[in-house]
Design an enzyme around this catalytic site. Sequence first.
Site, PDB file in Angstrom:
ATOM      1  N   TYR A  11     -23.023  67.760 -11.613  1.00 39.91           N
ATOM      2  CA  TYR A  11     -24.221  68.241 -12.488  1.00 39.91           C
ATOM      3  C   TYR A  11     -24.066  69.607 -12.883  1.00 39.91           C
ATOM      4  O   TYR A  11     -24.089  69.789 -14.147  1.00 39.91           O
ATOM      5  CB  TYR A  11     -25.314  68.294 -11.571  1.00 39.91           C
ATOM      6  CG  TYR A  11     -26.613  68.958 -12.006  1.00 39.91           C
ATOM      7  CD1 TYR A  11     -27.176  68.339 -13.103  1.00 39.91           C
ATOM      8  CD2 TYR A  11     -27.309  69.674 -11.511  1.00 39.91           C
ATOM      9  CE1 TYR A  11     -28.298  68.955 -13.945  1.00 39.91           C
ATOM     10  CE2 TYR A  11     -28.716  70.285 -12.037  1.00 39.91           C
ATOM     11  CZ  TYR A  11     -29.041  69.942 -13.153  1.00 39.91           C
ATOM     12  OH  TYR A  11     -30.237  70.422 -13.647  1.00 39.91           O
ATOM     13  N   ASP A  48      -7.672  65.667  -4.747  1.00 35.07           N
ATOM     14  CA  ASP A  48      -8.921  65.746  -3.852  1.00 35.07           C
ATOM     15  C   ASP A  48      -8.577  67.180  -3.233  1.00 35.07           C
ATOM     16  O   ASP A  48      -7.325  67.341  -2.500  1.00 35.07           O
ATOM     17  CB  ASP A  48      -8.472  64.747  -2.941  1.00 35.07           C
ATOM     18  CG  ASP A  48      -9.869  64.589  -1.696  1.00 35.07           C
ATOM     19  OD1 ASP A  48     -10.477  65.670  -1.652  1.00 35.07           O
ATOM     20  OD2 ASP A  48      -9.940  63.432  -1.305  1.00 35.07           O
ATOM     21  N   ALA A  71     -18.582  70.879  -4.036  1.00 32.00           N
ATOM     22  CA  ALA A  71     -19.245  71.040  -2.664  1.00 32.00           C
ATOM     23  C   ALA A  71     -20.084  69.936  -2.475  1.00 32.00           C
ATOM     24  O   ALA A  71     -20.646  69.162  -3.427  1.00 32.00           O
ATOM     25  CB  ALA A  71     -20.130  72.391  -2.894  1.00 32.00           C
ATOM     26  N   TYR A 136     -25.361  73.953   5.545  1.00 26.33           N
ATOM     27  CA  TYR A 136     -24.946  73.959   4.208  1.00 26.33           C
ATOM     28  C   TYR A 136     -24.854  75.582   3.940  1.00 26.33           C
ATOM     29  O   TYR A 136     -23.938  76.009   3.277  1.00 26.33           O
ATOM     30  CB  TYR A 136     -26.049  73.494   3.364  1.00 26.33           C
ATOM     31  CG  TYR A 136     -26.164  73.766   2.033  1.00 26.33           C
ATOM     32  CD1 TYR A 136     -24.630  73.407   1.272  1.00 26.33           C
ATOM     33  CD2 TYR A 136     -26.967  74.486   1.313  1.00 26.33           C
ATOM     34  CE1 TYR A 136     -24.812  73.796  -0.141  1.00 26.33           C
ATOM     35  CE2 TYR A 136     -26.974  74.790  -0.174  1.00 26.33           C
ATOM     36  CZ  TYR A 136     -25.765  74.376  -0.725  1.00 26.33           C
ATOM     37  OH  TYR A 136     -25.654  75.092  -2.190  1.00 26.33           O
ATOM     38  N   LEU A 181     -37.113  68.913  -6.022  1.00 25.19           N
ATOM     39  CA  LEU A 181     -38.611  68.706  -6.295  1.00 25.19           C
ATOM     40  C   LEU A 181     -38.649  68.218  -7.846  1.00 25.19           C
ATOM     41  O   LEU A 181     -39.453  67.377  -7.992  1.00 25.19           O
ATOM     42  CB  LEU A 181     -39.243  70.124  -6.336  1.00 25.19           C
ATOM     43  CG  LEU A 181     -40.554  70.219  -6.877  1.00 25.19           C
ATOM     44  CD1 LEU A 181     -41.475  69.128  -6.020  1.00 25.19           C
ATOM     45  CD2 LEU A 181     -41.237  71.712  -6.645  1.00 25.19           C
TER      46      LEU A 181
END
Length: 309
Positions: A11, A48, A71, A136, A181
């Site tokens: 993204y 990779d 990530a 995370y 959200l």
Amino acid sequence: MRVLVTGAAGYVGYAVGRRLVAAGHEVGGLVRRPGRDLPPGVRPVVGDLLDPAGLGAVLDEPYDAVCHLAALTRVRESFAEPLRFFTANVQGTVNLLEALPRTVTRVVYGSTAAVYGAPDRQPIPEEQAPAPTSPYGASKLAAEQAVLFHARTGAAGAVVLRTFNVAGSVGGRPDPDETRLIPKALAVAAGRAAELQINGDGGAVREYLHVDDLAAAHVRALEGCPPPGEGRVYNAGGGAGASVREVIKAVEDVTGRPVPTVRRPPQPEPPLLVCDARAIRRDLGWRPARSALPEIIADAWAAVRSTGG
């Protein structure tokens, strides 16, 4: 410059690659599998980060810089699989730094405000001591430190960009993570989900940044990277927040559709998280241009509709 973008099909990575090409850079996009969707002008590089031997072979090119964006990012998932997150986010970063050709003298690392945890000081400045509250956030902080200590050796100059909630769309690509959200609220508006669950009264305030603004920040960071031996850490944001209720209303206003909600019990979470972004404005001359909430949601909604939502 010849720039490698890791996570280039993701993204944020897609938006960054698109911006770098528009700025005139020659861009290679590291992907784990061939055939991934990349921006026009981005050359696929198949490798990779968790395969050090293979990675060294595919990166044997005279790159000048790297934007590291690959990530794992889901906070709640990281509690269930912390070792997986540390392996991907920390070991993957170390493997990348070790495999980079010596020609790479600029490293830009896409990090997160999750490294701050739940500070009392708002807006949050870069001087705030990190105290991550999730695996995370802890894994991203450890990767930051790897990048910055690598820079101190004189191998490269480095910039770490800490962002809050990234949203919006470029190139007709919506955020695929409907645990967040805005994507979930749009899924409800599109009829793909029956309701939006919210914690407590929906009064928690968070900052939102358009993915294209974040991509522009990466270009500025790359072009304004400090010399080898030095590193910088910047918050990337505008410093303005919106409550969950305000986001839901904005989604309803933009889409013209209702977003039914169900309240869950309140969770132990900070009531306010916004950033102090004066440093990046001062040093790199960057500020958000597309991050007003209605524009973020309108762009994301157009992308959802274009993909059949």
